[in-house]
Design a protein around this motif. Structure first.
Motif, PDB file in Angstrom:
ATOM      1  N   ARG A   1      36.177 -74.142  64.138  1.00 51.01           N
ATOM      2  CA  ARG A   1      36.043 -73.968  65.704  1.00 51.01           C
ATOM      3  C   ARG A   1      35.746 -72.467  66.713  1.00 51.01           C
TER       4      ARG A   1
ATOM      5  N   GLY B   1      37.346 -66.485  69.657  1.00 49.26           N
ATOM      6  CA  GLY B   1      37.538 -66.553  70.780  1.00 49.26           C
ATOM      7  C   GLY B   1      37.793 -66.438  72.347  1.00 49.26           C
ATOM      8  N   THR B   2      38.706 -67.287  72.906  1.00 48.35           N
ATOM      9  CA  THR B   2      38.838 -66.885  74.483  1.00 48.35           C
ATOM     10  C   THR B   2      39.718 -65.959  74.034  1.00 48.35           C
TER      11      THR B   2
ATOM     12  N   ASP C   1      39.948 -71.771  71.065  1.00 43.39           N
ATOM     13  CA  ASP C   1      39.153 -72.091  71.200  1.00 43.39           C
ATOM     14  C   ASP C   1      38.754 -72.764  72.107  1.00 43.39           C
ATOM     15  N   HIS C   2      37.710 -73.447  72.354  1.00 46.07           N
ATOM     16  CA  HIS C   2      36.666 -73.964  74.003  1.00 46.07           C
ATOM     17  C   HIS C   2      38.368 -75.377  74.260  1.00 46.07           C
ATOM     18  N   ASP C   3      38.679 -75.937  73.115  1.00 47.50           N
ATOM     19  CA  ASP C   3      39.767 -76.988  74.267  1.00 47.50           C
ATOM     20  C   ASP C   3      40.986 -76.374  74.175  1.00 47.50           C
TER      21      ASP C   3
ATOM     22  N   PHE D   1      34.342 -66.085  75.929  1.00 55.75           N
ATOM     23  CA  PHE D   1      34.495 -66.533  74.422  1.00 55.75           C
ATOM     24  C   PHE D   1      33.645 -66.321  73.701  1.00 55.75           C
TER      25      PHE D   1
ATOM     26  N   LYS E   1      31.534 -70.561  66.730  1.00 55.75           N
ATOM     27  CA  LYS E   1      30.801 -71.469  67.823  1.00 55.75           C
ATOM     28  C   LYS E   1      31.052 -71.374  69.514  1.00 55.75           C
TER      29      LYS E   1
END
Length: 137
Positions: free
Chosen positions: A134, A51-52, A69-71, A46, A137
């Protein structure tokens, strides 16, 4: 600066015309030919601000890179265009876009990193109002 803004506007206009099944990209991981950037380059999974990342290796260096994003939600489409190539007249036509909805665009300089080693511009298309936050971080 005006040239960068004009370039981003052109990218946005051509990207909207690029047709694909968005539902296959909305959640991570996207189907092939996309690969996770951190699986093939020495980068973290990430990257704050992006993002990823996933990319089709055949579209390098410009991309599009898909930023999740993290989700696992597709939040941005990113292009990385080498400044030297742009200065020498290279054009990037018909670039794809992750999602057709774009709520804002950032354009900024990057000195280089694994995968796109030379100085380049990051053009980031955010796909919803909360995407930039989003991905931060």
């Amino acid at each position: 600066m005006f040239k960068a803004i004009s370039f981003a506007a052109c990218l946005l206009a051509t990207s909207v015309a690029f047709a694909h099944d968005e539902s296959k990209l909305e959640q991570m991981p996207p189907e092939g030919p996309y690969v996770q950037v951190s699986d093939v380059l020495p980068l973290p999974a990430f990257l704050p601000g992006l993002g990823t990342l996933f990319v089709n290796p055949d579209t390098l260096p410009a991309g599009p890179f898909l930023g999740y994003d993290h989700d696992g939600k597709l939040s941005a489409t990113i292009y990385m265009t080498p400044l030297e190539e742009l200065k020498n007249g290279v054009t990037y036509d018909d670039l794809g876009v992750g999602l057709h909805k774009v709520t804002s665009v950032d354009v900024y300089y990057n000195a280089g990193h694994p995968g796109v080693d030379k100085p380049h511009a990051h053009i980031v298309l955010y796909h919803d109002a909360g995407a930039e936050e989003r991905l931060a971080k």
